[in-house]
Design a protein around this motif. Structure first.
Motif, PDB file in Angstrom:
ATOM      1  N   GLY A 183     100.695 -23.947  23.441  1.00  0.00           N
ATOM      2  CA  GLY A 183     100.135 -22.820  24.171  1.00  0.00           C
ATOM      3  C   GLY A 183      99.081 -22.008  23.446  1.00  0.00           C
ATOM      4  O   GLY A 183      98.704 -20.935  23.903  1.00  0.00           O
ATOM      5  N   LYS A 184      98.588 -22.492  22.316  1.00  0.00           N
ATOM      6  CA  LYS A 184      97.549 -21.764  21.586  1.00  0.00           C
ATOM      7  C   LYS A 184      96.173 -22.301  21.969  1.00  0.00           C
ATOM      8  O   LYS A 184      96.049 -23.400  22.491  1.00  0.00           O
ATOM      9  N   ASN A 185      95.156 -21.528  21.685  1.00  0.00           N
ATOM     10  CA  ASN A 185      93.784 -21.944  21.953  1.00  0.00           C
ATOM     11  C   ASN A 185      93.268 -22.811  20.813  1.00  0.00           C
ATOM     12  O   ASN A 185      93.728 -22.706  19.679  1.00  0.00           O
ATOM     13  N   GLY A 186      92.280 -23.631  21.111  1.00  0.00           N
ATOM     14  CA  GLY A 186      91.676 -24.460  20.077  1.00  0.00           C
ATOM     15  C   GLY A 186      90.295 -24.919  20.496  1.00  0.00           C
ATOM     16  O   GLY A 186      89.999 -25.027  21.683  1.00  0.00           O
ATOM     17  N   LEU A 187      89.445 -25.172  19.515  1.00  0.00           N
ATOM     18  CA  LEU A 187      88.094 -25.646  19.780  1.00  0.00           C
ATOM     19  C   LEU A 187      87.681 -26.571  18.650  1.00  0.00           C
ATOM     20  O   LEU A 187      87.841 -26.244  17.475  1.00  0.00           O
ATOM     21  N   LEU A 188      87.163 -27.736  19.010  1.00  0.00           N
ATOM     22  CA  LEU A 188      86.590 -28.660  18.038  1.00  0.00           C
ATOM     23  C   LEU A 188      85.116 -28.773  18.369  1.00  0.00           C
ATOM     24  O   LEU A 188      84.744 -29.221  19.451  1.00  0.00           O
ATOM     25  N   PHE A 189      84.269 -28.335  17.461  1.00  0.00           N
ATOM     26  CA  PHE A 189      82.830 -28.279  17.684  1.00  0.00           C
ATOM     27  C   PHE A 189      82.158 -29.157  16.646  1.00  0.00           C
ATOM     28  O   PHE A 189      82.374 -28.985  15.445  1.00  0.00           O
ATOM     29  N   THR A 190      81.370 -30.130  17.090  1.00  0.00           N
ATOM     30  CA  THR A 190      80.637 -30.978  16.151  1.00  0.00           C
ATOM     31  C   THR A 190      79.174 -30.589  16.186  1.00  0.00           C
ATOM     32  O   THR A 190      78.626 -30.257  17.232  1.00  0.00           O
ATOM     33  N   TYR A 191      78.539 -30.637  15.030  1.00  0.00           N
ATOM     34  CA  TYR A 191      77.157 -30.189  14.912  1.00  0.00           C
ATOM     35  C   TYR A 191      76.412 -31.122  13.976  1.00  0.00           C
ATOM     36  O   TYR A 191      76.940 -31.534  12.947  1.00  0.00           O
ATOM     37  N   GLY A 192      75.202 -31.457  14.331  1.00  0.00           N
ATOM     38  CA  GLY A 192      74.369 -32.286  13.470  1.00  0.00           C
ATOM     39  C   GLY A 192      73.137 -32.757  14.208  1.00  0.00           C
ATOM     40  O   GLY A 192      73.075 -32.712  15.438  1.00  0.00           O
ATOM     41  N   VAL A 193      72.160 -33.223  13.452  1.00  0.00           N
ATOM     42  CA  VAL A 193      70.920 -33.705  14.048  1.00  0.00           C
ATOM     43  C   VAL A 193      71.173 -35.022  14.769  1.00  0.00           C
ATOM     44  O   VAL A 193      72.192 -35.688  14.555  1.00  0.00           O
ATOM     45  N   THR A 194      70.246 -35.423  15.614  1.00  0.00           N
ATOM     46  CA  THR A 194      70.344 -36.688  16.328  1.00  0.00           C
ATOM     47  C   THR A 194      70.482 -37.833  15.331  1.00  0.00           C
ATOM     48  O   THR A 194      69.756 -37.901  14.341  1.00  0.00           O
ATOM     49  N   GLY A 195      71.457 -38.706  15.580  1.00  0.00           N
ATOM     50  CA  GLY A 195      71.669 -39.859  14.711  1.00  0.00           C
ATOM     51  C   GLY A 195      72.522 -39.575  13.491  1.00  0.00           C
ATOM     52  O   GLY A 195      72.652 -40.417  12.612  1.00  0.00           O
ATOM     53  N   SER A 196      73.140 -38.389  13.421  1.00  0.00           N
ATOM     54  CA  SER A 196      73.918 -38.040  12.228  1.00  0.00           C
ATOM     55  C   SER A 196      75.366 -38.513  12.295  1.00  0.00           C
ATOM     56  O   SER A 196      76.097 -38.384  11.321  1.00  0.00           O
TER      57      SER A 196
END
Length: 120
Positions: free
Chosen positions: A102-115
């Protein structure tokens, strides 16, 4: 008179453990494998929590032509040989477990194209 009669006894209370909470934000780094052997790697894994960036050969960072290497700290650094399962166990599984409870969560991926975001 008993000499111990004057001594007051104190009740010993068990020490309370500090309220330990997980850090709400974890920043991880996954170093992707190079696609060809000819590519020059500009990132070096220094430890399980530190990575160092250095410019490719012939690349001038400062106007005076000096190279500047930078070190960055993360919650965990995953090298090129990490498996998908190992990465999932350390990064995504705790989020999934929290969501189930019941907790909140977020998985965020970040990077340039092709990384390697889609691969991860």
């Amino acid at each position: 008179m008993n000499r111990h009669a004057k001594c007051k006894t104190r009740k010993l209370h068990p020490k309370r453990l500090p309220n330990v909470q997980k850090d709400p934000v974890g920043v991880y780094l996954r170093v992707r494998p190079l696609s060809t052997e000819d590519e020059e790697c500009c990132i070096e894994v220094i430890s399980s929590t530190t990575a160092q960036l250095h410019p490719p050969e012939g690349f001038k960072v400062n106007r005076n032509g000096e190279y500047k290497e930078m070190q960055y700290s993360f919650k965990k650094v995953f090298g090129v040989s990490v498996s998908q399962m190992e990465l999932f166990e350390h990064v995504a599984k705790p989020l999934v477990d929290d969501l189930i409870h019941g907790k909140n969560g977020l998985l965020f991926t970040y990077g340039v194209t092709g990384s390697g975001k889609t691969f991860t």
